[in-house]
Design an enzyme around this catalytic site. Structure first.
Site, PDB file in Angstrom:
ATOM      1  N   PHE A  61      11.582  17.187   7.956  1.00  0.00           N
ATOM      2  CA  PHE A  61      12.416  17.426   9.308  1.00  0.00           C
ATOM      3  C   PHE A  61      13.812  17.470   8.949  1.00  0.00           C
ATOM      4  O   PHE A  61      14.558  17.560  10.135  1.00  0.00           O
ATOM      5  CB  PHE A  61      12.092  16.089  10.060  1.00  0.00           C
ATOM      6  CG  PHE A  61      12.160  14.964   9.516  1.00  0.00           C
ATOM      7  CD1 PHE A  61      13.639  14.247   9.502  1.00  0.00           C
ATOM      8  CD2 PHE A  61      11.319  14.009   8.718  1.00  0.00           C
ATOM      9  CE1 PHE A  61      13.953  12.970   8.972  1.00  0.00           C
ATOM     10  CE2 PHE A  61      11.694  12.879   8.305  1.00  0.00           C
ATOM     11  CZ  PHE A  61      12.846  12.162   8.211  1.00  0.00           C
ATOM     12  N   PHE A 124      12.606   9.553   2.249  1.00  0.00           N
ATOM     13  CA  PHE A 124      13.807  10.192   1.928  1.00  0.00           C
ATOM     14  C   PHE A 124      14.159  10.212   0.616  1.00  0.00           C
ATOM     15  O   PHE A 124      14.108   9.243  -0.085  1.00  0.00           O
ATOM     16  CB  PHE A 124      14.974   9.316   2.882  1.00  0.00           C
ATOM     17  CG  PHE A 124      15.223   9.603   4.270  1.00  0.00           C
ATOM     18  CD1 PHE A 124      15.981  10.695   4.846  1.00  0.00           C
ATOM     19  CD2 PHE A 124      14.593   8.753   5.145  1.00  0.00           C
ATOM     20  CE1 PHE A 124      15.820  10.958   6.041  1.00  0.00           C
ATOM     21  CE2 PHE A 124      14.482   9.051   6.547  1.00  0.00           C
ATOM     22  CZ  PHE A 124      15.295   9.957   7.198  1.00  0.00           C
TER      23      PHE A 124
END
Length: 376
Positions: A61, A124
């Protein structure tokens, strides 16, 4: 042969990624590559990272790599999600890790439409590129220091020290108001900025109460020592001496020095490398201020000693070798302590040496009393 084999195994051993938990709220960190040192950023530091964010199903994303520009933010200021605040604060320079962030430390029940659904666990992959240390110097937000490059030593200049800096001062609109690429010297305690503005010569170039951005490089500094604790005998060290030994009372000293008045008039020169000036410490063979200063010096040390009248010639007009010293004069000496031999301490003397030392002091005292004046 076994030692050589063990060494080869150690060299070829690869780093094995491992997982650790950060805090107690479910934040997990998989370390892919260890960092370069033990240091980690603090709250307020400006960090620079590359990252790629995905959902647990692998949906990508966001990524700074796609944009080709590192992401910069200030740690501890609420500019990123809580999982980032906690995770990035644990990273070392050069480290690469994957953080698994639960919803409570991410975007929670609301998510971040349209890319992040409600109650999403995020991953992440982050690489810590660098950070700049930012410190609130006065603890009131009035003076913020961002370290762009660390210095060479652990020591810092003190209020009385003389520093040499290169700088460029700008207003918030980027207008350059002053710079010194060659460097400028001043004492730390001296005010450069304030309510009356920053002065260049006699011209005020910065409006009062302006916010300034000043790029500063500390090139070097000279230690200034208050010898008498009343700022009336100050020693500025130009060259550090050797070792840690200093003369004691009665030490035999070899020095060379030049004495000047504040108007640069040289009134006295003593000693040279070939023929140093010799005297005994604490025997009133030089003025009090110089005597005190040289006893704080190390072998080979060079210093500028500034002596106020109370520790110099006081209110007396005095003829010296090269000029007259007017009453109430401040004296400036550049002095080098070439060498010294310490007086043997009383506890190191045997009985015969103590008797001899006492006799010598008595003789010296009688000689001074008869002379009615000091040797210098």
């Amino acid at each position: 042969m076994k030692m050589a084999a063990d060494s080869q195994v150690a060299k070829t051993k690869e780093f094995v990624p491992y997982t650790k938990e950060i805090g107690h709220q479910g934040l997990k960190k998989l370390i892919l590559r260890e960092g370069e040192s033990w240091q980690t950023p603090f709250s307020g530091d400006e960090v620079e990272v590359h990252y790629t964010g995905t959902l647990l199903d692998g949906t990508r994303f966001d990524s700074s790599l796609d944009r080709g520009t590192p992401f910069r933010f200030k740690l501890g200021q609420g500019q990123v999600i809580k999982g980032w605040e906690q995770g990035i604060a644990s990273m070392k320079k050069g480290e690469k890790a994957i953080f698994t962030i639960p919803p409570e430390l991410g975007y929670g029940e609301s998510g971040s439409p349209p890319v992040i659904p409600p109650n999403a666990t995020l991953q992440f992959e982050v690489e810590m590129l660098s950070w700049a240390t930012v410190r609130d110097v006065c603890k009131d937000g009035g003076l913020l220091k961002k370290t762009v490059r660390d210095g060479e030593r652990w020591a810092y200049p003190k209020d009385a020290d003389e520093v040499l800096v290169r700088y460029e001062a700008r207003l918030e609109d980027e207008t350059v108001v002053s710079r010194s690429s060659e460097g400028v010297e001043f004492y730390v305690k001296d005010d450069a900025f304030g309510e009356r503005g920053f002065k260049v010569g006699n011209k005020v170039t910065v409006p009062p109460n302006s916010t300034l951005i000043v790029d500063v490089e500390l090139v070097s500094w000279k230690n200034v020592v208050d010898i008498t604790d009343d700022k009336k005998v100050l020693k500025k060290i130009l060259k550090e001496g050797e070792g840690y030994e200093r003369p004691n009372e009665g030490a035999f000293l070899k020095v060379k020095y030049t004495g000047k008045l504040e108007n640069e008039t040289v009134f006295e020169r003593k000693g040279s490398d070939e023929e140093p000036f010799e005297f005994i410490a604490s025997e009133e063979q030089v003025i009090d201020g110089l005597d005190r200063a040289v006893m704080t010096m190390k072998k080979g040390e060079i210093a500028i000693v500034t002596i106020l009248p109370e520790y110099g010639y006081k209110d007396t007009k005095t003829q010296r070798d090269l000029a007259v010293v007017p009453p109430d004069s401040t004296l400036i000496y550049e002095i080098e302590l070439i060498s010294f031999i310490k007086e043997k301490e009383s506890w190191d003397m045997d009985t015969a040496e103590k008797i001899e030392a006492a006799g010598k002091k008595k003789e010296d005292g009688n000689a001074l009393f008869k002379a009615g004046c000091k040797v210098y």
